[in-house]
Design an enzyme around this catalytic site. Structure first.
Site, PDB file in Angstrom:
ATOM      1  N   HIS A  98     -20.346  46.785 -16.579  1.00 41.87           N
ATOM      2  CA  HIS A  98     -21.363  45.804 -16.414  1.00 41.87           C
ATOM      3  C   HIS A  98     -22.477  46.179 -15.534  1.00 41.87           C
ATOM      4  O   HIS A  98     -22.237  46.820 -14.750  1.00 41.87           O
ATOM      5  CB  HIS A  98     -20.382  44.629 -15.669  1.00 41.87           C
ATOM      6  CG  HIS A  98     -21.225  43.386 -15.061  1.00 41.87           C
ATOM      7  ND1 HIS A  98     -21.426  43.399 -13.836  1.00 41.87           N
ATOM      8  CD2 HIS A  98     -21.574  42.496 -15.889  1.00 41.87           C
ATOM      9  CE1 HIS A  98     -22.199  42.271 -13.679  1.00 41.87           C
ATOM     10  NE2 HIS A  98     -22.313  41.750 -14.705  1.00 41.87           N
TER      11      HIS A  98
ATOM     12  N   HIS B 137     -32.059  44.713 -12.419  1.00 37.78           N
ATOM     13  CA  HIS B 137     -31.437  43.499 -12.297  1.00 37.78           C
ATOM     14  C   HIS B 137     -32.502  42.413 -11.860  1.00 37.78           C
ATOM     15  O   HIS B 137     -32.699  42.300 -10.627  1.00 37.78           O
ATOM     16  CB  HIS B 137     -30.140  43.564 -11.167  1.00 37.78           C
ATOM     17  CG  HIS B 137     -29.108  42.268 -11.355  1.00 37.78           C
ATOM     18  ND1 HIS B 137     -28.210  42.440 -10.410  1.00 37.78           N
ATOM     19  CD2 HIS B 137     -28.729  41.720 -12.251  1.00 37.78           C
ATOM     20  CE1 HIS B 137     -27.373  41.118 -10.826  1.00 37.78           C
ATOM     21  NE2 HIS B 137     -27.782  40.781 -11.887  1.00 37.78           N
TER      22      HIS B 137
END
Length: 451
Positions: free
Chosen positions: A14, A60
């Site tokens: 992840h 991100h």
């Protein structure tokens, strides 16, 4: 390895590019390389336009993390994709790109990966290929552009707080019509595993027939769905792929208990690989199975249906199938791997062993030996019995601690082993450090028996 991909648990990362926490750590290809060296088979990249909107960064989004270029990540993936396992590598993309940049991403992937890149000849698959047929190939999994827009609208209306990496967006000026008209066909063509998040009622999503696909649920959404639709989830995962990802509040890159996904047949239980902790040890333990190739065949009861379309129910307590007997004899190697003052400053350590089963709720158990005081070469000679109802999903967790009366017990080594692969007999069991790296000398002498 000849069954469809949906019949396997797959070692899944992840936010694979993050070096630390989810908010302010650096993005880099280094954690991607480390994950591939550890046998991870699913790498996740978040794609965003750079500040000039003319190139693609992996970052991100909406956080303080520093970006890394997509091309650098792709080159490192190509170099390390098959160092640990020859079975297929899947790249899951969270795509925040305009059609022009989607085309650029497709061109980069095609140029870097060349013949390693696999994509189907048809728009949609009725069954996934097998790991054996995809050996040495790289697959792309993401939302097709049209579904991407629909999911964006759905996300905007969604009141539930989700992981920031799952909240998708495109530049405001891009309408659905524009994206349909201008979406990059070369990008769409590269998608082997079509992905999506539930747009409406989750039960309808789970029961939808037709082409196989991947569905993503947060750990919380899966728990909630399993309360009412457990059987539907298991049926869905028999042919389709379910990906479970950490909830958005895990800002420190911690992980959840992986069995929440595995017991319902979820293939991609996505974990933050850059940290450490018990949950990550369970993940490492599960994927020690099947030669560490990153693919573990699901138990038959998660693949088969009964005569009345019934499937495995993780919440139902089953009769004991077998009993695992674990005997801990002795340990050695600490005096070689640790300094004389690592545990107690003025005396030898006081070691004990924790022996636990992690699996379905009925099989969870914790035992521990007595403490052997002041000894670098402890002998315990103790046996524990573990009755197991679902041994196929059970992991044996072993941890050595040093008893400390004034503060937290010191760590002395650990391992996690799939019960399905334990062989009866006497075994020298090597231990690992807290991050999962093998200690050079520390071992336990143990015996395993099944009754």
């Amino acid at each position: 390895m000849n069954a469809p991909l949906s019949h396997y648990f797959i070692y899944t990362g992840h936010n694979s590019y993050l070096t630390g926490n989810q908010l302010s750590s650096d993005c880099s290809d280094v954690p991607i390389i480390k994950a591939l060296q550890g046998g991870v088979r699913v790498i996740e990249l978040d794609l965003w336009p750079n500040s000039d909107k003319d190139d693609i960064e992996v970052v991100h989004g909406r956080t303080l993390t520093t970006p890394v270029s997509l091309i650098q990540c792709l080159k490192s993936i190509k170099e390390y994709a098959f160092v640990k396992s020859h079975y297929p590598l899947i790249i899951t993309l969270e795509d925040h790109l305009t059609p022009d940049l989607q085309a650029k991403a497709a061109e980069m992937a095609t140029q870097v990966f060349g013949e390693l890149l696999y994509y189907p000849q048809t728009d949609s698959l009725m069954e996934f290929p097998s790991p054996e047929s995809l050996k040495g190939r790289i697959l792309i999994s993401t939302k097709p552009p049209k579904e991407f827009l629909e999911s964006k609208e759905c996300d905007d209306k969604d009141n539930e707080k989700e992981s920031a990496d799952e909240v998708l967006s495109l530049p405001d000026q891009t309408s659905e019509r524009e994206t349909d008209d201008k979406s990059a066909p070369e990008y769409k063509r590269l998608i082997t595993i079509h992905a999506g998040k539930p747009k409406g009622d989750i039960q309808d999503e789970l029961k939808a027939a037709g082409a196989v696909r991947r569905l993503s649920l947060s750990e919380q959404a899966l728990e909630k769905a399993s309360e009412s639709y457990g059987a539907d989830i298991v049926r869905f995962t028999q042919n389709n792929i379910l990906r479970v990802y950490p909830k958005g509040t895990r800002l420190n890159s911690s992980n959840y208990k992986p069995h929440i996904g595995w017991t319902y047949g979820a293939q991609m239980v996505a974990f933050n690989m850059q940290g450490y902790g018990k949950s990550l040890r369970y993940m490492q333990g599960m994927f020690r199975a099947n030669g560490g190739c990153g693919y573990v065949k699901k138990p038959e009861f998660l693949i088969e249906k009964g005569p009345y379309n019934e499937v495995f129910d993780p919440k139902r307590t089953l009769p004991v199938k077998k009993t695992l007997k674990v005997k801990v004899y002795m340990g050695t190697g600490w005096s070689l791997d640790f300094s004389q003052t690592d545990f107690d400053t003025y005396s030898p350590p006081d070691f004990y062993v924790k022996v636990c089963i992690v699996g379905v709720p009925a099989d969870m158990a914790k035992k521990k030996t007595c403490v052997i005081s002041n000894n670098w070469f402890p002998v315990w000679d103790e046996q524990f019995d573990f009755p197991l109802t679902v041994p196929e999903l059970a992991l044996l967790r072993i941890e050595v601690r040093e008893n400390d009366k004034s503060q937290k017990d010191d760590f002395g080594g650990q391992t996690c082993l799939p019960v399905s692969e334990l062989k009866s007999g006497f075994r020298s069991v090597p231990l690992y450090d807290e991050k999962g790296d093998k200690l050079k000398s520390v071992k336990l002498l143990m015996r395993f028996q099944f009754r």
